[in-house]
Structure formats: C-alpha cells, structure tokens
Design an enzyme around this catalytic site. Sequence first.
Site, PDB file in Angstrom:
ATOM      1  N   SER A 680      48.156  27.865  38.457  1.00 37.07           N
ATOM      2  CA  SER A 680      47.338  27.365  39.294  1.00 37.07           C
ATOM      3  C   SER A 680      47.725  25.910  39.938  1.00 37.07           C
ATOM      4  O   SER A 680      46.929  25.011  40.171  1.00 37.07           O
ATOM      5  CB  SER A 680      45.629  27.258  38.782  1.00 37.07           C
ATOM      6  N   GLY A 845      43.321  29.232  41.038  1.00 34.76           N
ATOM      7  CA  GLY A 845      43.666  30.667  41.049  1.00 34.76           C
ATOM      8  C   GLY A 845      43.366  31.463  39.757  1.00 34.76           C
ATOM      9  O   GLY A 845      43.175  32.726  40.164  1.00 34.76           O
ATOM     10  N   GLU A 846      43.165  30.894  38.777  1.00 38.59           N
ATOM     11  CA  GLU A 846      43.322  31.846  37.431  1.00 38.59           C
ATOM     12  C   GLU A 846      41.674  31.668  36.648  1.00 38.59           C
ATOM     13  O   GLU A 846      41.432  32.357  36.015  1.00 38.59           O
ATOM     14  CB  GLU A 846      44.184  31.188  36.674  1.00 38.59           C
ATOM     15  N   MET A 847      41.069  30.465  37.355  1.00 40.64           N
ATOM     16  CA  MET A 847      39.778  30.100  36.760  1.00 40.64           C
ATOM     17  C   MET A 847      39.059  31.423  36.350  1.00 40.64           C
ATOM     18  O   MET A 847      38.430  31.400  35.149  1.00 40.64           O
ATOM     19  CB  MET A 847      39.045  29.340  37.700  1.00 40.64           C
TER      20      MET A 847
END
Length: 884
Positions: A680, A845-847
């Site tokens: 991210s 993005g990965e949260m």
Amino acid sequence: MEKIQLRINGVEHAIDADKNTVLLDVLRDQRRLTGVKQSCDQKGQCGACTVLVNGKAVRSCLSRVVKLDGADIITVEGLGTPDNPHLIQEAFVLAGAVQCGFCTPGMIMAAKALLDENPNPDKEEIKKALRHNLCRCTGYKKIIEAVQLAGRFLRSETTPDAVRPTADQGMMGVSHPRPSAMAKACGTAKFTADYAVEGALELSVLRSWMPHARIAAVDTAEAEKMPGVAGVLTAADVKGTNILKYLVADRPVLCRDEVRYVGDPILAVAAESRQQAAAALEKVKVVLEPLPMLSDPHAAMAPDALQLHSEFPNLCYNQPQIKGDAQAALQTAAAVVAARFQTQINHQAPLEPEATVALWEKDEAGDEDQLVIIGRSINIHYHLGMLQGALGWENMRYVEAFSGGQFGIKIDVISEGIAGAAAIHFKRPVRYIPGLAESMLMTSKRHAFDMQVKLAADRQGNLTTFFNDMVVDNGAYYSIGHVVVYRALQMLSGSYNIPNVNARGRLVYTNNPWGSAARGAGPPQANFALECAMDMLADKLGMDPFEFRMRNILKPGQTKSTGQVVAEWPLPELMEAMRPHYDRAVKEAAAASTAKIKRGVGLGTGSFGIGGPNDAAVAAVELDDDGGISIFAAAADPGEGNDAMLTQLTAEFMQIPLEKVRLNTRDTINTAASGPAAGSRITYMIGGALINALEQLKAAMQSTGAETGPAIEAAGQPRRFVGRKKTETGPLDPETGQGPSFESQVHAVQLVELEVDTETGQVRVLKMTTAVDAGPVIHPQNLTGQLEGGMDMGVGFALREEYIAGETRDWKTFKFPTLAHHFDMDVIIRETPRPNGPLKVTGVGEMCMVPTAPAVINAINNAVGVWVCDLPATPEKIKAALAG
Ligand code: FES
Ligand code: FES
C-alpha cells in the site's frame, strides 16, 4: 473447414471455421478484437469473453462458430470508442466500476443485453444477468451501481455531463474519471496478451506434476519434429545464471536436475502457433524420479529432515520479538486464552492470467539488439535487473502493459524469465500466454501461517501479554520470504496496547507452492489470530467485545510490539463511528435468529503500517512547453487507481487542469526505480516523492516567474526536478525484534453481520460495514473501491478460498467470489491528516484484508458459539464444530 458468414460490429466477414472453432478465438486472434478478454480456460467460468450474439449476451468461448452462420455479433469495441462512448461505457467509468478493467468489457456487454430487454432492472435482476461475470477488484458493488446508472442514462433521467465531476469541484476528494478508465471500458487498453507481434513464436511449457523429484531423463526428439516447432528450450539453453534472484538465489528459470513443487518449469516448446506448441509438448518425454516430499513446515524443521536447497537450511529465517516480560505477566494475569490458528495457502486470483510478450527492437547505438519485455510487473526496474542476470542479456527494457489485477502476485518475476530466455535462444519474438490452470501452477501464493497464541488480561480487562509462535510455510522458493515474517511482527500487536510480547516468526522451505506477496502479506494472517483471541478473551472476562477493544486501543505515546512509539492513532474515533452500527446489528441479530438460522455479529480492527523501514522512492517532474507537467516515475497501476492519484495530486498542488498532467510510469526507459506497487506504498512513497519534486519545481517557477518549460530554461533554471521520499532505515534487532517500524498507519474497524445455517454449516454474509481512516481522501471512488474489493476478498479468504496444488485448477475449484456471494457493504470514512504523507494522505489498498477474516470468524462464533480457527471456515468445518 466451413465458410461462416458473421456480421461483426456491423461489418460482414467470411470466417473459416471447423467444428471446434469458438467465437472467442475468431474475435481475438483473427479479427484482433482484443477488448474481448479471456480469464478462464474457455470453461464459461469468467464471463470476460461476453459478447452479444443476435442481441443476447453469450460467453464467446462456449459458442461454436459453425452454429453461428449469419449471426450478428457485437463486441465492446462495437458499442463505442473513447471519443464517442456508449452510455453504458460512460456509466461504468463514472460509477467507478473500472479498476483493473479486465472484467469490464464482459460486464458491459452483459449489462447491454440486460438493459436492452429491461431498461429499469432492480438489484436482483442485475445480479442474475451478470451472474456469469467475475470481478476480483470491486466486490461487485460499483458494478451493480454502474448498471443502475446506465439505466438512468438510457431512460434519460440524467446525463453523463450531469454526473461527471467538473474542474471547479477541485482535485482533492473528487472522483474524476481515472485516466485509463474509458480505454478499458471501450476495449482499447492493451493488456499483455493483446499484443500481437509479427513472426512471434508461441510457447508451451512442461511443468512438474510431482512436488519433489529428480529429472532423470528428457527426450525431446519427437517433439522437435512436430509441425511448426522451432525448438525446445531447456535450462542448458539459458544464457545467464538461470536463477531469478529476488532476495535469495534459489529459483531457476527452468529446472536443471530437480523439481521442488507441483508447477516447477522443466522445459518450453516454441512453435509458430499456440496449438502447434501444445501439440508438440505432448510428445516430450520426461522421466521424474520422486524424492521425499516436505509437505509440513514442522516436519521440515526436524533435524533429520532432508534439506530442500543445498545452500540454505529449511528453516531459512527465524526472528523473535520480545517486548517486556511476557512470561512474568502471564503468571499474574486474571484471564488467559490459548489457541492454535491456521491460515491456508491461497491464490491471489487476479482475473487476468499470467502473460509475457518478448520482442526485439533494433538498437543502432548498442552492440546487441534490445530485448523488450512486455508484462504485468509491479516493479519494472527491479524485475529488469533480475532478468538481465538470469538470462545473460544486458540490453533489455521492461514495459508494463495494463494489468488485470495482481494483489501481490506480480511482486516477483513469473513468465518473463522463460519468455525472455526463449526470445534470446531462438532470436525471435516470443509470446508466452499460459492459460489459467498453468498460471495457477506457476505463480506465488499467500503464505500459510500456523500460530500458537496466548493472550492475557488483568481483572479490569487491560491486555497484559501476548504470545504468538508463528510457523510460516515458505514453499519451495524464497521470493520476498522474510519480508512477510517481518511485516507480521512489525504489525503484530495490531491496534492495541500490549505491554508484554513474546513472539517468533519462523520461515520454512517445503515442497508446497512458493509463497510471496499477497494483499497484506503477513499481517492478515497474524491479525486473524490476534483479533479472534480478543473475542475469546472478552468472552472469558465477561466483557462486550466492542468495549474490550475500546479499552485496549493504543494511544499516541504508547508502543507497538516493535517498541515503536506511535504519534497518531485515530482508531477510537472509528470505533465511535461504528458504535451505532454495532448496537443496531446486535439487536437485529438477536431478533432475527431462529432455531435453524442463527444470526451473528463480529468485529475486527486493523492498523496497517505504510512506509516501512528502508523504503525509498524517486519521481521526476518536468515542466512542459504548454505549462503542463509530465511525471516520470515507475509507479505501476494494476488497478488500484495510482494513475488517478498521481494525476490529481499534481493537478491540486500545481493548480493546473487534469488534462495537463502527463504520466510516464510504465517503461524502464524513461523512469527511475521507485519500488514495487506493494505494501500500500504507492500513494505514500511515490506520492511523497512526487510532491517533493513538485515543491522544487514550484519554487523555481515562483523565483523566475516562468510558467512554461522554455520560459524556465530561458530564466536559467532546469525544467526537470527529481523528488525523493525515504523512510527510517535499519533492521529489527535479530534477538528482540525491536526496531523501526512504519512511518504511517491506516486504521480500520470491520463489522460483519452474517447468518449460519446450523444444519448445513453454510454461512451467508449479509452485510459488512467498514470504518476507515486513511487521511484526507483524494478520490472517493478509488478509496471505497479498494475497501469494497478488499471486503469481498477478505470474506473469500475467511470462508471459501484455498489453493491446493494439483486440485485447484480453475475459478470453480478456487471458489472465486461471484455476484451470488455479494453482500451489502457500507463504508464510513474519517480523514485525520497524516503529517508526513503527501498532502497529508496515506495508502489504503490492503487495509480491508487485515480485519475482515477475524470479523467473519468472530461473527460465526457469535452466531453459533463455535470457533473455527483453521481457515477457510468451510461449511464442513463449521458442521463438524457444531457436532462437537
Ligand atoms: S473465457 Fe469465456 S467464460 Fe471464461
Ligand atoms: S475491475 Fe473487475 S477484475 Fe479488475
């Protein structure tokens, strides 16, 4: 062969077809209509190939051409063009339904067939009409909204101009259409397999069918005599080291003596056509002599276990983490829970299969021609270096094509090595376009974690100590290896203040598929254990899981498990924003549960680090002749929206129109290495480098009064400035795991509402609400799009998805999430400024992968009172747990 008359996008064509010719191949290969995509192996599972045949949506891979004489075919190219798009294409772009865009043409064609028949479909009708179409990026929410918006356009209730944001709305917090969205919606954006190259050889690759074996004999004589065959490529033909070294030199381009997992490449047949290469591959004779298999990382650590790589021990990385005195704190704890948590090997599942095109360009200046690799890399410079060493060819360049999602899978070189080696060996351009089954075999996977956990608290419910002994299955090759263990340790204490920690991460080689980056890469696995243990402990203490979390959230000035003191931690605000939703959900669950169907509510939190130690990014900007800005930075955009982020940050900072921002991000020839589109990090790191460059340019413009490139040069200043962003450097202490962690954090709270059928063990997710703080929002659709896609992926990880070598070979066996699995999604956004972020923002993005799986498992426990701590929580496992 028969002559078949088809009218394609309004033009008559006479097509030669035999009884096996499918429409997809005619459209893509003969008519070069590459807007029609292929994801599955022509099994009708993906819908990416959907076109209209006589007005009906048809999966063109299932449609035999001999049955279509006289048919009228419309592809996405026949609907509209970027300059003159159809209203449905406009709707997909304006609704933010286009991320990677690989599914988009098929979705649009399915929507067209629906809207032609029913201009005002409801949500269930849309889900039914698009049920054959898969999307990995969006979680389907924005796709449903796009079809609804298209209906409104077609019914003349509104227009694209009325919906499209205007420049005077500003740049921050506004969803201006992404730069490439319309090209993707119209089928003109080129993905790797869309590149046709005159005279290119096509490859078929033989891969190991055994997890561990010696290559005893290879006989290619018969294959080499087959029609169209240029030759067979083996390890002996690879000019360079034949080793693709990411961090450790252990993975061959082609295996020489030994194969180490199901899928390891042995040799490649090159022929004039894909069919000829595949036919010749059938004639290759290879004898594999099985060697003992290391399937279990625990067994692979045993002193007498066979060593998989002679140069490296099976236990290839071992990092403890010690904070405070966890053992002493355990003795005095009021409540302790202990459990084992396991996560599965999983496929990242981008919709686009792996692909590389390798072609030659004349280099008059150099001694050797330039080999151009076109592929899906998210780190073009690093991959270029890996390829130069492995293939022994210096004059090389990497061009990033549009990419149909990646979710970590492209952090490492995959098909580029074999394609490049073949191009060098045969001195010809080469296309290596494997199908889905082979893509699954060749690519890295999410690491499986096996965790023994203890979590304890005092009488008031304050966390006191945390133990987590993590054994991580690295599979056959190292790839980013210890980075995954590092990240799990750097974020081990999640969102909480835990004064005493005793953890260890051990990474072990096995003969399983090789692990590498996968959305979140480590923290989703570790946080699954912590967040489920939080619910177990709250239960033991007799506390509400919401209040238990509130009590233990880290506060600024306190330390994470790495000892890092945090400066900002706006999680309590997110919890408070979630509180009314939680209270409602708990009440509704109690009211809706029946004896058979039990409703449950689960929470998970996540605090995800961005801008880790030793990170650095570079971006250059140039003042153009017309006062526009050109950006030069290798910032991959496989669908997250990085192009839009760079464009809008620049337009905002320089106060220029979006059209005057020009991106150069996809070619090693004109960009500097800026690191991977992973972790991210692109917004925070490359966005940070970009703002640094723009600050310099702006200062020069202000000091000279120049507003264009020529003017600034005439005033004695350069038109180009290079910006940098660096984070703190240094490793974790090898003995204590204490040390630098992340510069910035994104926080989230996840609420899951689901029901469990107590007879079948089936789980139906009803709704997910996520509250997120990633700083000021640049592009609301991109932010919510990441969160919605992440929720969908997180639920798949929790409930269904698993990669089993030799068994998982397509989207059906993978259990890809479809519209039938779609659930309601809500997003709550808070925008706490991040002091070190570009324009105070951070990444996201990965949260959603981090808190989702535990929230699902906690909700299952809340519904039916059983724990399934071994992902995925399949109906069989839930049923077994219910049976006691
Ligand atoms: S390629 Fe046709 S449905 Fe997948
Ligand atoms: S936007 Fe649907 S697969 Fe990427």
